[in-house]
Design a protein around this motif. Sequence first.
Motif, PDB file in Angstrom:
ATOM      1  N   ALA A   1      -8.517 -21.429 -30.445  1.00 61.68           N
ATOM      2  CA  ALA A   1      -7.890 -22.568 -31.112  1.00 61.68           C
ATOM      3  C   ALA A   1      -8.925 -23.627 -31.493  1.00 61.68           C
ATOM      4  O   ALA A   1      -8.694 -24.423 -32.412  1.00 61.68           O
ATOM      5  CB  ALA A   1      -6.825 -23.186 -30.209  1.00 61.68           C
ATOM      6  N   SER A   2     -10.075 -23.612 -30.817  1.00 56.83           N
ATOM      7  CA  SER A   2     -11.146 -24.575 -31.113  1.00 56.83           C
ATOM      8  C   SER A   2     -12.146 -24.036 -32.123  1.00 56.83           C
ATOM      9  O   SER A   2     -13.184 -24.672 -32.370  1.00 56.83           O
ATOM     10  CB  SER A   2     -11.876 -24.955 -29.810  1.00 56.83           C
ATOM     11  OG  SER A   2     -10.976 -25.568 -28.911  1.00 56.83           O
ATOM     12  N   GLY A   3     -11.861 -22.843 -32.673  1.00 57.64           N
ATOM     13  CA  GLY A   3     -12.701 -22.339 -33.754  1.00 57.64           C
ATOM     14  C   GLY A   3     -13.752 -21.326 -33.352  1.00 57.64           C
ATOM     15  O   GLY A   3     -14.692 -21.084 -34.111  1.00 57.64           O
ATOM     16  N   TYR A   4     -13.640 -20.733 -32.167  1.00 63.35           N
ATOM     17  CA  TYR A   4     -14.619 -19.756 -31.719  1.00 63.35           C
ATOM     18  C   TYR A   4     -14.045 -18.338 -31.763  1.00 63.35           C
ATOM     19  O   TYR A   4     -12.840 -18.140 -31.585  1.00 63.35           O
ATOM     20  CB  TYR A   4     -15.074 -20.053 -30.286  1.00 63.35           C
ATOM     21  CG  TYR A   4     -15.710 -21.416 -30.121  1.00 63.35           C
ATOM     22  CD1 TYR A   4     -16.945 -21.691 -30.679  1.00 63.35           C
ATOM     23  CD2 TYR A   4     -15.049 -22.429 -29.426  1.00 63.35           C
ATOM     24  CE1 TYR A   4     -17.526 -22.946 -30.538  1.00 63.35           C
ATOM     25  CE2 TYR A   4     -15.620 -23.686 -29.280  1.00 63.35           C
ATOM     26  CZ  TYR A   4     -16.865 -23.941 -29.839  1.00 63.35           C
ATOM     27  OH  TYR A   4     -17.432 -25.176 -29.724  1.00 63.35           O
ATOM     28  N   CYS A   5     -14.918 -17.356 -31.997  1.00 62.75           N
ATOM     29  CA  CYS A   5     -14.553 -15.951 -31.814  1.00 62.75           C
ATOM     30  C   CYS A   5     -14.781 -15.601 -30.346  1.00 62.75           C
ATOM     31  O   CYS A   5     -15.818 -15.971 -29.786  1.00 62.75           O
ATOM     32  CB  CYS A   5     -15.406 -15.046 -32.698  1.00 62.75           C
ATOM     33  SG  CYS A   5     -15.121 -15.276 -34.460  1.00 62.75           S
TER      34      CYS A   5
END
Length: 468
Positions: free
Chosen positions: A24-28
């Motif tokens: 949700a914070s933009g990481y894979c």
Amino acid sequence: MLPRLLLVDDDADLLRLLSLRLRASGYCVDAVDSAESALAHLAVHTPALVISDVRLPGRDGLSLFDEIRNSHPGLPVILLTAHGSIPDAVDATARGVFGYLTKPFDSRVLLDKVRRALDVSAPRMRYAGAHDHAWRAEIVSRSARMNEVLEEARMVATGDASVLIRGASGSGKELLARAIHRASRRADQPFVAINCGAIPEALLESELFGHVKGAFTGASMSSDGLFLSADGGTLFLDEIGDMPLPLQVKLLRVLQERAVRPVGATRARPVNVRIISATHRDLDAAMHEGSFREDLYYRLNVVRLSLPSLDERREDIPLLAGHFIQGLSEKYGKTIHGFAPEALEMLVAAAWPGNVRQLYNVVEQVCALTTTPLIPSTLVQRALRAPSVEVLTYAEARLRFEREYLTQVLKITGGNVTDAARLADRNRTEFYRLLQRHALTPAMFRLADEDALVAMTGQPKSLQGKGS
């Protein structure tokens, strides 16, 4: 490309929760439940960061960290545990673990720790596989300002137009010039650089244009000079604003005629060179003052590139500091994994009037002094408080001083070795040996002295003092 993280925890619920929060914070996110699975994953894919529980079935998190450090020394690791203690945290940090969090923890604290860890991750991982960046591999940056400059530089590189690079001292002008050369059709030809402000005026003409054997006393062999050495390639004239006016005239003639006449030669030799010049001075003001020729300025300033200062690209400071550590840890024979978070924050917040060069000097100072894998904030604070100096060995500093001293003495005496040796309180034999060590030729200083006499009297020195 989004940063890829590897999560290692045998608690399936926590693993699922952390994965959701990080995605949700933009990481894979890749998630595994054991140290063995993590090592198998690392053998195929290298993430930007590993987050691991300390208590794992079989091999624990600290053991996993040791394996990661051996195979991926630049990869940051954050450890999580429900059984944390201050001694454990101190031990883990001393061994090079980037972060250590005790469960339960606030997810905002974890996300902040992740962001910091990614900021100091090894730059070589960020550019791994980026073949199209090979031409600019020496320039470590992710800032928008630098990307704009690099895009312009790449477009300019395809042609042959002269380029003038503007930028403060220490901002990386020569690195940009080398990058332009590597991206050009001249890449397989020589790149030759000279600092026009670092060489005495008496030597600069011969350095640039060369001389023939017997052109002056002491010229025992011919020298091509840097223009001919760079034939077919690129000549980088650093600090062009410091070039003396008489040499500016000669440089302009070379650029107009595309031919070089060495000192003492009767014929010019054709030369095919691309010129990239650089300066930290305001050349418009210099032209107004009469210290820089307008016609030469327009010859050099076909395309202008302006490098931002380090203060204008602060997001690059963690990348640059991590990049410097890679080379310096090898130089000093130490295992250095990076900076403690507080130390890195000090670097990012500091003023950098000396730009990237000053940052390198500060990083070298702390690398030379650190006794732990993570550089502590106390060392950074000390280095920033003290004037930033280039770290040289005693032998290197002595050689630099010797050359500068010999140059000054020869300028004072106009190349007269007897007088220079007397001023230096050395015998002639020893003085000649010092000159030979530093590749200094007294004749070049005598040549400048004779040129000055000719300018004042209008006749060669050999005729001065004789009746008409």
